[in-house]
Write a protein that holds these residues in place. Structure first.
Motif, short mmCIF file in Angstrom:
data_model
loop_
_atom_site.label_atom_id
_atom_site.label_comp_id
_atom_site.label_asym_id
_atom_site.label_seq_id
_atom_site.Cartn_x
_atom_site.Cartn_y
_atom_site.Cartn_z
N VAL A 1 6.93 5.42 24.21
CA VAL A 1 5.75 5.14 23.39
C VAL A 1 5.10 3.86 23.87
CG1 VAL A 1 4.96 4.60 21.05
CG2 VAL A 1 6.76 6.30 21.40
N LEU A 2 3.78 3.86 23.98
CA LEU A 2 3.02 2.65 24.28
C LEU A 2 2.44 2.13 22.97
CD1 LEU A 2 1.68 0.58 26.13
CD2 LEU A 2 -0.19 2.22 26.49
N LEU A 3 2.96 0.99 22.51
CA LEU A 3 2.52 0.45 21.23
C LEU A 3 1.22 -0.31 21.39
CD1 LEU A 3 5.94 -0.67 19.73
CD2 LEU A 3 4.55 1.30 19.10
N ARG A 4 0.29 -0.03 20.49
CA ARG A 4 -1.07 -0.55 20.59
C ARG A 4 -1.37 -1.73 19.67
NH1 ARG A 4 -3.96 0.82 25.06
NH2 ARG A 4 -3.48 2.95 25.67
N GLU A 5 -0.91 -1.65 18.40
CA GLU A 5 -1.38 -2.63 17.42
C GLU A 5 -0.51 -2.58 16.17
OE1 GLU A 5 -5.55 -2.85 15.10
OE2 GLU A 5 -5.75 -2.87 17.28
N GLN A 6 -0.65 -3.63 15.33
CA GLN A 6 -0.02 -3.59 14.02
C GLN A 6 -0.74 -2.59 13.13
OE1 GLN A 6 -1.21 -6.49 15.41
NE2 GLN A 6 0.28 -8.15 15.14
N VAL A 7 -0.02 -2.12 12.12
CA VAL A 7 -0.62 -1.22 11.12
C VAL A 7 -1.18 -2.07 9.99
CG1 VAL A 7 -0.22 0.65 9.50
CG2 VAL A 7 0.99 0.64 11.69
N ALA A 8 -2.48 -2.00 9.78
CA ALA A 8 -3.12 -2.69 8.65
C ALA A 8 -2.92 -1.84 7.39
CB ALA A 8 -4.61 -2.88 8.93
N ARG A 9 -2.34 -2.46 6.36
CA ARG A 9 -1.93 -1.71 5.19
C ARG A 9 -3.02 -1.64 4.13
NH1 ARG A 9 2.54 0.43 7.54
NH2 ARG A 9 1.79 1.93 6.01
N CYS A 10 -2.87 -0.67 3.21
CA CYS A 10 -3.80 -0.50 2.10
C CYS A 10 -3.00 -0.35 0.81
CB CYS A 10 -4.70 0.71 2.32
SG CYS A 10 -3.82 2.29 2.23
N ALA A 11 -3.70 -0.07 -0.29
CA ALA A 11 -3.07 -0.06 -1.61
C ALA A 11 -2.11 1.11 -1.80
CB ALA A 11 -4.14 -0.03 -2.69
N ASP B 1 3.18 -5.08 -5.87
CA ASP B 1 2.00 -5.55 -5.13
C ASP B 1 2.41 -5.94 -3.71
OD1 ASP B 1 -0.40 -6.54 -4.23
OD2 ASP B 1 -0.83 -7.69 -6.04
N THR B 2 2.64 -4.94 -2.90
CA THR B 2 3.06 -5.15 -1.52
C THR B 2 2.05 -5.97 -0.73
OG1 THR B 2 2.08 -3.01 -1.01
CG2 THR B 2 4.46 -3.06 -1.36
N LEU B 3 0.77 -5.72 -0.94
CA LEU B 3 -0.26 -6.40 -0.16
C LEU B 3 -0.24 -7.91 -0.43
CD1 LEU B 3 -3.23 -3.88 -0.53
CD2 LEU B 3 -1.49 -4.01 1.26
N ARG B 4 -0.10 -8.27 -1.68
CA ARG B 4 -0.05 -9.70 -2.03
C ARG B 4 1.19 -10.35 -1.42
NH1 ARG B 4 1.06 -11.06 -8.12
NH2 ARG B 4 3.14 -10.42 -7.40
N GLU B 5 2.33 -9.66 -1.51
CA GLU B 5 3.58 -10.25 -1.03
C GLU B 5 3.59 -10.37 0.50
OE1 GLU B 5 5.59 -11.64 -2.90
OE2 GLU B 5 5.15 -10.80 -4.88
N GLY C 1 0.33 -13.85 6.20
CA GLY C 1 -1.07 -14.19 6.39
C GLY C 1 -1.92 -12.97 6.69
N LEU C 2 -3.14 -13.23 7.15
CA LEU C 2 -4.09 -12.17 7.45
C LEU C 2 -4.43 -12.17 8.93
CD1 LEU C 2 -6.62 -12.59 4.49
CD2 LEU C 2 -4.82 -10.87 4.69
N ARG C 3 -4.54 -10.99 9.49
CA ARG C 3 -5.05 -10.86 10.86
C ARG C 3 -6.57 -10.69 10.78
NH1 ARG C 3 -5.40 -6.04 14.14
NH2 ARG C 3 -4.08 -4.98 12.61
N GLU C 4 -7.28 -11.45 11.59
CA GLU C 4 -8.74 -11.40 11.61
C GLU C 4 -9.32 -11.68 10.22
OE1 GLU C 4 -9.81 -7.62 13.25
OE2 GLU C 4 -8.83 -8.03 15.17
#
Length: 255
Positions: free
Chosen positions: A191-201, A215-219, A225-228
């Motif tokens: 597998v060629l890994l491309r990027e992190q997975v940006a999560r949602c609710a 609240d996974t997103l908050r934790e 931190g935040l990417r971009e």
């Protein structure tokens, strides 16, 4: 030693995950994964973000026989061989995905379950994924444990919240992030890994109830931190560089 610790697929996108002991990674991904998705009466994609109850519907799909079975929380089951009708095109995060409407009992049963009109659509393997060039997703057990520790929770974080294809054991927290841009041997596949997975609710939903309860997103944001300045990352994704079979316990090795 890094190894495959779980494998899960969802033949119908958004319904309950199916645990498997092995899978075949082809160029387009796993043939049985995300072969179907739902649209509402307006032709818009209908998934877990709009209705967590979808995740309570168990599913089984035999691709060779084109047979689909759905089991609902009330005990009812609908099953049969899949037959398709007219073509539809659906927006997947700005990317058009084309499929065929499915004839049979499934749309009616799913509509009754969610309380509104939805239609089941079948598409080609590897197209109904959230990210272009991303049919393979990976997440480590250590990353889940780090999230549990940081959030101060007693119970294990259920990996089903994150709906990943491949679980990785035997590595450090978020070590999978260090593999981005690299080829990774997973069983007989690469597998060629491309990027992190940006999560949602969706990740806040309990897989057993469909209700938000963590609240996974908050934790995750609190310690990663935040990417971009906007993206909450957890896990990685990529594409198949060399097809091959992957089994539970297989070694995982960055090349």
């Amino acid at each position: 030693m890094a190894h495959v610790s779980w494998l899960t697929i969802a033949p119908v996108k958004g319904l309950a995950l199916v645990e498997v002991e092995e899978l075949l990674l082809a160029r387009e991904g796993v043939a049985e994964n995300r072969r179907f998705y739902l649209v509402d009466a307006d032709g818009q994609r209908y998934g877990l973000l709009r209705d967590g109850k979808l995740g309570l519907v168990r599913q089984a799909y035999d691709a060779a026989r084109e047979r689909l079975e759905l089991a609902f929380p009330d005990g009812s089951v609908v099953s049969g061989e899949v037959d398709v009708d007219g073509e539809v095109t659906t927006d997947f995060y700005g990317r058009p995905v084309t499929g065929r409407l499915v004839r049979g009992p499934w749309s009616e049963a799913l509509s009754a379950h969610v309380g509104r009109s939805v239609r089941l659509v079948r598409t080609e393997a590897g197209t109904a994924v959230d990210r272009a060039r991303g049919p393979v997703s990976m997440l480590s057990e250590a990353s889940l444990e780090e999230l549990r520790r940081r959030a101060g929770r007693d119970e294990r974080v259920d990996p089903r919240r994150f709906r990943m294809l491949i679980g990785i054991g035997g590595v450090g927290p978020h070590e999978e992030d260090e593999w981005i841009g690299r080829r990774v041997q997973v069983g007989k596949a690469v597998v060629l890994l491309r990027e992190q997975v940006a999560r949602c609710a969706i990740t806040t939903q309990n897989p057993e109830t469909g209700e938000p309860d963590f609240d996974t997103l908050r934790e995750i944001k609190a310690y990663r931190g935040l990417r971009e300045r906007k993206l909450v990352d957890f896990g990685v994704y990529g594409e198949v560089a060399e097809p091959g079979r992957v089994r539970l316990g297989d070694p995982v090795e960055p090349l």
